[in-house]
Motif scaffolding. Structure first.
Motif, PDB file in Angstrom:
ATOM      1  N   PRO A 176       0.826  -1.208   0.000  1.00  7.80           N
ATOM      2  CA  PRO A 176       0.000   0.000   0.000  1.00  7.80           C
ATOM      3  C   PRO A 176       0.856   1.251   0.000  1.00  7.80           C
ATOM      4  O   PRO A 176       1.871   1.319   0.686  1.00  7.80           O
ATOM      5  N   VAL A 201       1.206   4.622   1.208  1.00  8.01           N
ATOM      6  CA  VAL A 201       0.685   5.510   2.236  1.00  8.01           C
ATOM      7  C   VAL A 201       1.805   6.463   2.602  1.00  8.01           C
ATOM      8  O   VAL A 201       2.954   6.059   2.733  1.00  8.01           O
ATOM      9  N   ALA A 242      -3.937   0.536   6.016  1.00  8.67           N
ATOM     10  CA  ALA A 242      -3.736   0.162   4.614  1.00  8.67           C
ATOM     11  C   ALA A 242      -3.155  -1.245   4.503  1.00  8.67           C
ATOM     12  O   ALA A 242      -3.557  -2.034   3.647  1.00  8.67           O
TER      13      ALA A 242
END
Ligand SMILES: [Zn+2]
Ligand SMILES: [Zn+2]
Length: 121
Positions: free
Chosen positions: A65, A67, A84
């Protein structure tokens, strides 16, 4: 042109517990140092396991993910990262077509051996 030193520092005192990072592949928590060792190993293991699964249970490779882990204030946004990573790890789960509970594919195979449709009342 000299780079201005950043105003923001990561404040260890702001972290109430030792920071752990959730692995986006298996959903387990690891320390910030061990996660970088664990992730490549976990991904390798994931591929090995995925290749052994029946075609219908194979999943696309989990994506790390993206992020922003540093917030505007310069602190690790661990909550966002954790969420996430959790979402990513959860998407690895496959629902049982009998009871609807979700399992990792290798667990699902084991589970389905003992999962029987509920008898009608
Ligand atoms: Zn992992
Ligand atoms: Zn089931």
């Amino acid at each position: 042109m000299a780079l201005r030193s950043t105003k923001y520092n990561i404040e260890p005192t702001m972290v109430r517990h030792p920071p752990t990072i959730v692995c986006y592949i298996c959903g387990r928590e690891y320390g910030t140092k061990s996660i970088s060792i664990h992730e490549p190993q976990c991904l390798k293991k994931w591929h090995n396991e995925n290749n052994l699964l029946p075609k219908e249970l194979r999943r696309p490779e989990p994506k790390k993910p993206e992020v922003r882990t540093i917030t505007a204030k310069g602190f690790y946004d661990l909550d966002a990262l954790t969420e996430a990573a959790w979402t990513s790890a959860q998407s690895q789960l496959v629902p049982c077509n009998i009871c609807g509970r979700t399992f990792l594919p290798d667990r699902l195979i084991v589970h389905q051996r003992s999962c029987k449709p509920k008898a009608a009342k």
